[in-house]
Design an enzyme around this catalytic site. Sequence first.
Site, short mmCIF file in Angstrom:
data_model
loop_
_atom_site.label_atom_id
_atom_site.label_comp_id
_atom_site.label_asym_id
_atom_site.label_seq_id
_atom_site.Cartn_x
_atom_site.Cartn_y
_atom_site.Cartn_z
N ARG A 272 3.48 3.27 -0.73
CA ARG A 272 3.10 4.59 -0.59
C ARG A 272 2.59 4.52 1.15
O ARG A 272 1.61 3.99 1.25
CB ARG A 272 2.20 5.41 -1.47
CG ARG A 272 0.87 4.45 -1.76
CD ARG A 272 -0.03 5.36 -2.72
NE ARG A 272 -1.13 4.44 -3.23
CZ ARG A 272 -2.26 4.29 -2.43
NH1 ARG A 272 -2.40 4.77 -1.34
NH2 ARG A 272 -3.23 3.91 -3.13
N HIS A 276 -3.73 7.66 -1.40
CA HIS A 276 -3.44 7.92 -2.68
C HIS A 276 -3.21 9.55 -3.01
O HIS A 276 -2.12 10.18 -3.64
CB HIS A 276 -4.38 7.38 -3.66
CG HIS A 276 -4.40 8.03 -5.11
ND1 HIS A 276 -3.50 7.21 -5.76
CD2 HIS A 276 -5.12 8.67 -5.85
CE1 HIS A 276 -3.47 7.77 -7.24
NE2 HIS A 276 -4.67 8.65 -7.15
N TYR A 285 -9.32 -0.06 1.97
CA TYR A 285 -8.65 -1.08 1.28
C TYR A 285 -7.46 -1.57 1.74
O TYR A 285 -6.82 -2.45 1.30
CB TYR A 285 -8.72 -0.55 -0.06
CG TYR A 285 -7.81 0.69 -0.47
CD1 TYR A 285 -6.43 0.66 -0.44
CD2 TYR A 285 -8.45 1.78 -0.49
CE1 TYR A 285 -5.71 1.69 -0.93
CE2 TYR A 285 -7.78 3.00 -1.03
CZ TYR A 285 -6.37 2.80 -1.13
OH TYR A 285 -5.60 4.09 -1.34
#
Length: 384
Positions: A272, A276, A285
């Site tokens: 992706r 998110h 992250y």
Amino acid sequence: MTVMEQRGTLPAPVPPPAWQPRTDPAPLLPDAEPYRVLGTDAAEQTDPELLRRLYAEVVRGRRYNAQATALTKQGRLAVYPSTTGQEAGEIAAALALEERDWLFPSYRDTLAAVARGLDPVQALTLLRGDWHTGYDPHEHRIAPLCTPLATQLPHAVGLAHAAQLKGDDVVALAMVGDGGTSEGDFHEALNFAAVWQAPVVFLVQNNGFAISVPLAKQTAAPSLAHKAVGYGMPGRLVDGNDAVAMYEVLTEAVARAREGGGPTLVEAITYRMDAHTNADDATRYRTDAEVETWRGHDPVLLLERELTHRGLIDEAGIQAVRDDAETMAAALRAEMNQDPVLDPMDLFTDVYAEQTSHLREQAAQLRAELDAEAETSGGEGGPA
């Protein structure tokens, strides 16, 4: 001589027959590397019309993702989980199904629902916070977008098993992310599906992270596709950005299920590009360098290269596809910029075929409150 002293001379005990494996595990194991077509010699055999259709749908999906993401920034959507970078798997899932089949999407799979024919506005209604689902699941053969992780998987198995018992020629395709494979519902669904040989296809879109949790912190398995073997079904490992490979594998799995061959677990290796959701800061992250590496394996780019290489599309054709996608985005934008007319009494619609006494009591209470509010403000009663 004691029994312990005789240990080396006695034959090894043989387990009773019940231990024998139910199936030969070898045919169930996934390939060592993700299956791919684009960029290989096999791509030359792909039907040109299929390539053009996949390209048009993936480009349209990319524009849909961009527009929906923009709508969140404009306050028209409460949240949007983008599938930018994952469009190949979304489109392939929709195209692999027949009209009579069922799609069981997760909250991230609005694009698959749109590619199956659902109106883009209806697909986003839940994420705008307007209605329970925003569309009639039975009419479109698309289960409600599922926000709880993996709970749609047992539902898909239940529907497929019921169709099997009735003799209906129906397949269910259930979509889930890599994070969902850590839920108990995932394992329960696979076990029931394999025992019943239910006509289900499980599509795991492994996009690398369950929000911020990398796959390595969820499982030590060689791949998620390997988990299929433990339940007695085939596991397929596929390049999730290769739209042709995804379409081939999912079409084959759907046909196998329809013919009575039972379920299949397909793991699509993808990524992706966006965060998110709009509420997430992915830079905490993962690195920009990692994202850029995956941009070189963009599903739109892979299809465009193949079409151009084979002389199946030119600049005018590419622009025509982009223009069509822009027309869709403009229509979506215009409709989403209109304030919806909502009826609070819809809270009690489509909950049960016949309302329970508790629901009737609650509906009457809300109706009274709406009428009282309208009377106080000098207006008419709330929406009928």
